[in-house]
Design a protein around this motif. Structure first.
Motif, PDB file in Angstrom:
ATOM      1  N   ARG A  98      60.705  79.586  60.790  1.00  0.00           N
ATOM      2  CA  ARG A  98      59.984  80.551  59.625  1.00  0.00           C
ATOM      3  C   ARG A  98      60.746  81.319  58.911  1.00  0.00           C
ATOM      4  NH1 ARG A  98      59.151  85.792  63.869  1.00  0.00           N
ATOM      5  NH2 ARG A  98      58.268  87.440  62.536  1.00  0.00           N
ATOM      6  N   LEU A  99      61.839  81.668  59.218  1.00  0.00           N
ATOM      7  CA  LEU A  99      62.866  82.048  57.551  1.00  0.00           C
ATOM      8  C   LEU A  99      62.409  81.215  56.657  1.00  0.00           C
ATOM      9  CD1 LEU A  99      65.538  83.087  60.102  1.00  0.00           C
ATOM     10  CD2 LEU A  99      63.997  84.728  58.480  1.00  0.00           C
ATOM     11  N   LEU A 100      62.774  79.475  57.092  1.00  0.00           N
ATOM     12  CA  LEU A 100      63.110  78.991  56.034  1.00  0.00           C
ATOM     13  C   LEU A 100      61.413  79.358  54.703  1.00  0.00           C
ATOM     14  CD1 LEU A 100      64.680  75.782  57.108  1.00  0.00           C
ATOM     15  CD2 LEU A 100      65.577  77.038  55.233  1.00  0.00           C
ATOM     16  N   GLN A 101      60.321  78.376  55.738  1.00  0.00           N
ATOM     17  CA  GLN A 101      58.851  79.046  54.911  1.00  0.00           C
ATOM     18  C   GLN A 101      58.797  80.021  54.088  1.00  0.00           C
ATOM     19  OE1 GLN A 101      55.908  78.965  57.773  1.00  0.00           O
ATOM     20  NE2 GLN A 101      54.371  78.127  56.628  1.00  0.00           N
ATOM     21  N   ARG A 102      59.032  81.697  54.766  1.00  0.00           N
ATOM     22  CA  ARG A 102      59.176  82.663  54.008  1.00  0.00           C
ATOM     23  C   ARG A 102      60.333  82.277  52.748  1.00  0.00           C
ATOM     24  NH1 ARG A 102      57.660  88.318  53.285  1.00  0.00           N
ATOM     25  NH2 ARG A 102      56.799  88.385  55.575  1.00  0.00           N
ATOM     26  N   MET A 103      61.080  81.470  52.932  1.00  0.00           N
ATOM     27  CA  MET A 103      61.975  81.949  51.413  1.00  0.00           C
ATOM     28  C   MET A 103      61.713  80.572  50.669  1.00  0.00           C
ATOM     29  SD  MET A 103      65.775  81.566  52.701  1.00  0.00           S
ATOM     30  CE  MET A 103      66.164  81.448  53.940  1.00  0.00           C
ATOM     31  N   TYR A 114      71.431  75.858  62.962  1.00  0.00           N
ATOM     32  CA  TYR A 114      70.597  76.030  62.020  1.00  0.00           C
ATOM     33  C   TYR A 114      70.390  76.266  61.038  1.00  0.00           C
ATOM     34  CZ  TYR A 114      69.036  75.298  67.001  1.00  0.00           C
ATOM     35  OH  TYR A 114      69.619  74.292  68.088  1.00  0.00           O
ATOM     36  N   THR A 115      70.767  75.409  59.867  1.00  0.00           N
ATOM     37  CA  THR A 115      70.449  76.104  58.049  1.00  0.00           C
ATOM     38  C   THR A 115      69.078  77.303  57.888  1.00  0.00           C
ATOM     39  OG1 THR A 115      72.018  73.935  57.761  1.00  0.00           O
ATOM     40  CG2 THR A 115      71.445  75.244  55.521  1.00  0.00           C
ATOM     41  N   LEU A 116      69.590  78.009  57.345  1.00  0.00           N
ATOM     42  CA  LEU A 116      68.777  78.975  56.353  1.00  0.00           C
ATOM     43  C   LEU A 116      69.121  78.859  55.090  1.00  0.00           C
ATOM     44  CD1 LEU A 116      69.146  81.942  58.940  1.00  0.00           C
ATOM     45  CD2 LEU A 116      67.584  79.907  58.516  1.00  0.00           C
ATOM     46  N   TYR A 117      70.148  78.614  54.544  1.00  0.00           N
ATOM     47  CA  TYR A 117      70.670  78.284  52.876  1.00  0.00           C
ATOM     48  C   TYR A 117      71.740  77.608  52.730  1.00  0.00           C
ATOM     49  CZ  TYR A 117      72.050  79.497  48.051  1.00  0.00           C
ATOM     50  OH  TYR A 117      72.134  79.232  47.072  1.00  0.00           O
TER      51      TYR A 117
END
Ligand code: 5GP
Length: 145
Positions: free
Chosen positions: A138-143, A24-27
């Motif tokens: 959720r975190l990708l949207q925040r970024m 689940y890649t975040l960056y």
């Protein structure tokens, strides 16, 4: 495998970097990859790894790769704090099995801490895929915002 030894290019993080195992890649950039821990110790538990360094631990990684990894650790810590509003965050890294290392490709843990919530067992229970996917979104949207 412990503090001293050979890098095993079949370790799970090497497989993830090569795209042979999912995450689940975040960056991701040329040098660094960050993704959700699938056995999270807390909600938002994130791992950050160097992509180009076959280093098992902090003794083996070159300074440039270490620096690039830490810059991403700081950025993602800020994202996790902004999105999940923990009351604290642990940033950790283990070297050698007796110190708690289970995957022998160097990585940083970012572990948000929430009021009244104890940590889950290290590398313990697997999170639900749907919950991880929702957290990733959720975190990708925040970024992106
Ligand atoms: P260590 O114990 O080496 O410091 O941390 C290894 C981490 O990798 C643990 O927190 C464990 O939950 C996590 N982990 C182990 N296997 C996988 C996997 O296949 N995918 C992901 N995303 N994390 C993993």
């Amino acid at each position: 495998m412990s503090l001293h030894g050979q890098y095993d290019d079949q370790n799970i993080f090497a497989q993830i970097i090569r795209g042979e195992a999912p995450c689940y890649t975040l960056y991701e950039d040329e040098h660094v990859l960050a993704f959700l821990d699938v056995f999270p110790q807390s909600y938002g538990h994130t791992l950050v790894i160097p992509k180009r360094s076959a280093a098992r631990n902090i003794l083996e990684i070159d300074a440039d790769s270490l620096s690039k990894m830490m810059v991403v650790v700081q950025k993602l810590t800020a994202v996790l704090v902004a999105e999940l509003a923990p009351v604290g965050v642990q940033v950790a890294q283990f070297n050698g099995a007796p110190a708690g290392q289970t995957v022998f490709h160097i990585h940083m843990h970012i572990v948000p801490r929430f009021e009244g919530e104890a940590l889950a067992v290290h590398a313990g229970g697997k999170a639900e895929p749907q919950a991880l996917a929702a957290l990733q979104a959720r975190l990708l949207q925040r970024m992106a915002g």
